[in-house]
Design an enzyme around this catalytic site. Structure first.
Site, PDB file in Angstrom:
ATOM      1  N   ARG A  59       0.829  -1.211   0.000  1.00 39.57           N
ATOM      2  CA  ARG A  59       0.000   0.000   0.000  1.00 39.57           C
ATOM      3  C   ARG A  59       0.870   1.272   0.000  1.00 39.57           C
ATOM      4  NH1 ARG A  59      -3.189   3.113   4.326  1.00 39.57           N
ATOM      5  NH2 ARG A  59      -4.871   4.061   3.121  1.00 39.57           N
ATOM      6  N   HIS A 111       0.635   4.350  -2.595  1.00 39.21           N
ATOM      7  CA  HIS A 111       0.454   5.746  -2.189  1.00 39.21           C
ATOM      8  C   HIS A 111       1.629   6.621  -2.626  1.00 39.21           C
ATOM      9  CE1 HIS A 111      -3.067   5.537   0.857  1.00 39.21           C
ATOM     10  NE2 HIS A 111      -3.220   4.659  -0.109  1.00 39.21           N
ATOM     11  N   ASN A 125      -3.454   9.204   4.282  1.00 37.89           N
ATOM     12  CA  ASN A 125      -2.242   8.629   4.885  1.00 37.89           C
ATOM     13  C   ASN A 125      -2.161   8.776   6.396  1.00 37.89           C
ATOM     14  OD1 ASN A 125      -1.236   7.895   2.367  1.00 37.89           O
ATOM     15  ND2 ASN A 125      -0.163   9.841   2.082  1.00 37.89           N
ATOM     16  N   HIS A 178      -6.554  -5.724  -1.961  1.00 39.73           N
ATOM     17  CA  HIS A 178      -7.442  -5.737  -0.785  1.00 39.73           C
ATOM     18  C   HIS A 178      -7.843  -7.159  -0.413  1.00 39.73           C
ATOM     19  CE1 HIS A 178      -8.693  -1.223  -1.124  1.00 39.73           C
ATOM     20  NE2 HIS A 178      -7.455  -1.397  -0.756  1.00 39.73           N
TER      21      HIS A 178
HETATM   22  C1  HEM Z   1      -9.135   1.348  -5.809  1.00 37.46           C
HETATM   23  C2  HEM Z   1      -9.099   2.316  -4.934  1.00 37.46           C
HETATM   24  C3  HEM Z   1      -8.611   2.116  -3.513  1.00 37.46           C
HETATM   25  C4  HEM Z   1      -9.216   2.585  -2.390  1.00 37.46           C
HETATM   26  C5  HEM Z   1     -10.485   3.416  -2.336  1.00 37.46           C
HETATM   27  C6  HEM Z   1      -8.452   2.137  -1.261  1.00 37.46           C
HETATM   28  C7  HEM Z   1      -8.743   2.439   0.061  1.00 37.46           C
HETATM   29  C8  HEM Z   1      -8.135   1.847   1.141  1.00 37.46           C
HETATM   30  C9  HEM Z   1      -8.500   2.091   2.517  1.00 37.46           C
HETATM   31  C10 HEM Z   1      -9.560   3.068   2.992  1.00 37.46           C
HETATM   32  C11 HEM Z   1      -7.714   1.306   3.292  1.00 37.46           C
HETATM   33  C12 HEM Z   1      -7.720   1.209   4.818  1.00 37.46           C
HETATM   34  C13 HEM Z   1      -6.792   2.259   5.389  1.00 37.46           C
HETATM   35  C14 HEM Z   1      -6.900   2.373   6.897  1.00 37.46           C
HETATM   36  O1  HEM Z   1      -7.703   1.686   7.524  1.00 37.46           O
HETATM   37  O2  HEM Z   1      -6.171   3.196   7.481  1.00 37.46           O
HETATM   38  C15 HEM Z   1      -6.862   0.550   2.415  1.00 37.46           C
HETATM   39  C16 HEM Z   1      -5.925  -0.380   2.829  1.00 37.46           C
HETATM   40  C17 HEM Z   1      -5.117  -1.084   1.968  1.00 37.46           C
HETATM   41  N1  HEM Z   1      -4.961  -0.860   0.612  1.00 37.46           N
HETATM   42 FE1  HEM Z   1      -6.198   0.226  -0.547  1.00 37.46          FE
HETATM   43  N2  HEM Z   1      -7.387   1.402  -1.711  1.00 37.46           N
HETATM   44  C18 HEM Z   1      -7.447   1.369  -3.083  1.00 37.46           C
HETATM   45  C19 HEM Z   1      -6.531   0.769  -3.920  1.00 37.46           C
HETATM   46  C20 HEM Z   1      -5.438   0.062  -3.498  1.00 37.46           C
HETATM   47  C21 HEM Z   1      -4.361  -0.381  -4.348  1.00 37.46           C
HETATM   48  C22 HEM Z   1      -4.248  -0.055  -5.838  1.00 37.46           C
HETATM   49  C23 HEM Z   1      -3.504  -1.074  -3.560  1.00 37.46           C
HETATM   50  C24 HEM Z   1      -2.210  -1.729  -3.928  1.00 37.46           C
HETATM   51  C25 HEM Z   1      -1.910  -2.215  -5.108  1.00 37.46           C
HETATM   52  C26 HEM Z   1      -4.054  -1.084  -2.226  1.00 37.46           C
HETATM   53  C27 HEM Z   1      -3.530  -1.765  -1.146  1.00 37.46           C
HETATM   54  C28 HEM Z   1      -4.034  -1.721   0.135  1.00 37.46           C
HETATM   55  C29 HEM Z   1      -3.576  -2.587   1.202  1.00 37.46           C
HETATM   56  C30 HEM Z   1      -2.613  -3.732   1.066  1.00 37.46           C
HETATM   57  C31 HEM Z   1      -4.242  -2.173   2.366  1.00 37.46           C
HETATM   58  C32 HEM Z   1      -4.058  -2.724   3.789  1.00 37.46           C
HETATM   59  C33 HEM Z   1      -2.820  -2.060   4.377  1.00 37.46           C
HETATM   60  C34 HEM Z   1      -2.480  -2.457   5.799  1.00 37.46           C
HETATM   61  O3  HEM Z   1      -3.080  -3.355   6.378  1.00 37.46           O
HETATM   62  O4  HEM Z   1      -1.567  -1.806   6.355  1.00 37.46           O
HETATM   63  N3  HEM Z   1      -5.197  -0.357  -2.219  1.00 37.46           N
HETATM   64  N4  HEM Z   1      -7.123   0.915   1.110  1.00 37.46           N
END
Ligand code: HEM
Ligand SMILES: *[C@@H]1O[C@H](CO)[C@@H](O)[C@H](O)[C@H]1NC(C)=O
Ligand SMILES: *[C@@H]1O[C@H](CO)[C@@H](O)[C@H](O)[C@H]1NC(C)=O
Ligand SMILES: *[C@@H]1O[C@H](CO)[C@@H](O)[C@H](O)[C@H]1NC(C)=O
Ligand SMILES: *[C@@H]1O[C@H](CO)[C@@H](O)[C@H](O)[C@H]1NC(C)=O
Length: 351
Positions: free
Chosen positions: A64, A68, A96, A195
């Site tokens: 992630r 970002h 972030n 996700h």
């Molecule tokens: C498509 C639009 C996307 C949205 C709206 C989105 C939104 C989010 C949100 C709201 C979270 C939770 C953050 C938190 O609780 O603080 C999250 C976590 C995460 N996102 Fe996304 N995301 C998107 C695309 C992506 C992409 C493209 C990737 C990587 C290729 C990604 C990888 C991740 C991962 C692995 C987590 C978990 C991180 C952790 O546990 O530390 N996301 N995302």
């Protein structure tokens, strides 16, 4: 498992998913550091392997962090720049803040890499390589990560707020956020597959659980059993910083479950479920094809990760190789400049 068999595992994955483009960006090259830092891969692999044994969530967090970085003025490690008198940090942007993990892991990798090959490897490349290796460490595909990025001299918090998609985005907004980065609808579906692991905080889903679009009711695209589970984990007026797994069945594995979950209305974020539940959407057939065959998902994931890793990269003599990933290098005084010139001569004479 000893480190040799780990490397063998990596190579096996690379062979299985081989035949993929080495790079769609002519300036990047998986063997960029073959002379200047041949130990790079093994250093990064070893440290991440050890960390992932005790912190099973970290590989997801690193992937992630890379996303970002790339969506904000390109994959240039701008996200790693801390707040200073001259830097308005992206780390404090809404998507972030209190949310990014892994910055100090990248710092540890950088320290180890600097010890082995000083002043050669950029933070942007270390982060990108770490994201690729994080995939392998969690059961996902391996690939030759194109390298040769340099680090930015600036960060852009405004762009972080604008460019990073939000969890309440509808499909039109998601497609636009990706198109703005040169990524298409298949990239959107493939990269959303990330996700399938990691966690999200309750604050991003409570509206879906209790008051969707101010209807006073839960989101109708949410499976009712799953809804009850999530309501237990995220009580109404509970702590918004409580975390839930993206994938309830294999929370720390990079697998195709994300797509199977969407098919049964178990997408965690509204933006996730939109890919499958938007009536008539062209993303539905892609979700179905990834849900049916993990190899198809993996091939597309690799392709889209490489594409994302190519966004807005600085190469040649643009930017710099940071000495510490959280700060831009100090401007060279004349003395430093002289030292750099001497080092340059050293390099030339050693070739
Ligand atoms: C498509 C639009 C996307 C949205 C709206 C989105 C939104 C989010 C949100 C709201 C979270 C939770 C953050 C938190 O609780 O603080 C999250 C976590 C995460 N996102 Fe996304 N995301 C998107 C695309 C992506 C992409 C493209 C990737 C990587 C290729 C990604 C990888 C991740 C991962 C692995 C987590 C978990 C991180 C952790 O546990 O530390 N996301 N995302
Ligand atoms: C930079 O900021 C992050 C938090 O955003 C922190 O974890 C890290 O230790 C800081 N780096 C330095 C060198 O202070
Ligand atoms: C920061 O990003 C915003 C939004 O993309 C853009 O309008 C602005 O020009 C950028 N600022 C700098 C200094 O590049
Ligand atoms: C998506 O959201 C935007 C902004 O809120 C809105 O203008 C648009 O009509 C929505 N599209 C769909 C298909 O709901
Ligand atoms: C849902 O949210 C709207 C807007 O914030 C609010 O006016 C309404 O009272 C809420 N309904 C319930 C049942 O919480």
């Amino acid at each position: 498992m000893n480190s040799l068999s780990l490397i063998a595992t990596t190579l096996c994955c690379i062979v299985v998913f081989g035949g993929l483009p080495f790079s769609s960006n002519a300036q990047l090259d998986p063997f960029f550091y073959i002379k200047t830092c041949p130990q790079l891969h093994s250093i990064v692999y070893k440290i991440l392997f050890d960390i992932s044994r005790t912190d099973t969530r970290m590989p997801a967090s690193i992937i992630r962090l890379h996303f970002h970085d790339c969506f904000v003025q390109g994959c240039d490690a701008s996200v790693l720049l801390n707040k200073t008198s001259t830097v308005v940090s992206e780390q404090d942007a809404f998507p972030n803040i209190n949310s990014l993990r892994g910055i100090n892991v990248i710092n540890d990798l950088k320290t180890a890499v600097e010890k082995a090959c000083p002043n050669k490897v950029s933070c942007a490349d270390i982060l990108t390589l770490a994201a690729g290796i994080s995939s392998v460490l969690t059961g996902g595909p391996g690939w030759w990560v194109p390298l040769g990025r340099r680090d930015s001299l600036t960060a852009n918090q405004t762009a972080a707020n604008i460019n990073l998609p939000g969890p309440n985005f509808n499909l039109t907004q998601l497609k636009k956020a990706f198109a703005d980065q040169g990524l298409n609808t298949v990239d959107l579906v493939a990269l959303s597959g990330a996700h399938t692991f990691g966690r999200a905080r309750c604050l991003f889903i409570v509206d879906r659980l209790y008051n969707f679009s101010n209807t006073g009711k839960p989101d109708p695209t949410l499976d009712t059993t799953y809804l009850k589970e999530l309501q237990t984990q995220c009580p109404r007026n509970g702590d918004g910083n409580n975390r839930v797994n993206f994938d309830p069945t294999t929370p720390d594995k990079l697998d195709k479950n994300f797509y199977n979950n969407l098919q049964v209305k178990k997408g965690l974020l509204q933006s996730d479920q939109e890919l499958f539940s938007t009536p008539g959407a062209d993303t539905i057939s892609t979700v179905n094809s990834f849900a049916a065959n993990q190899n198809v998902f993996f091939q597309n994931f690799v392709n889209s990760m490489i594409k994302m890793g190519n966004i807005g990269v600085l190469t040649g003599n643009k930017g710099e190789i940071r000495k510490q990933c959280n700060f831009v290098n100090k401007k060279s005084s004349e003395l430093d400049l002289a030292i750099e010139l001497l080092e340059g001569e050293d390099m030339v004479s050693s070739i």
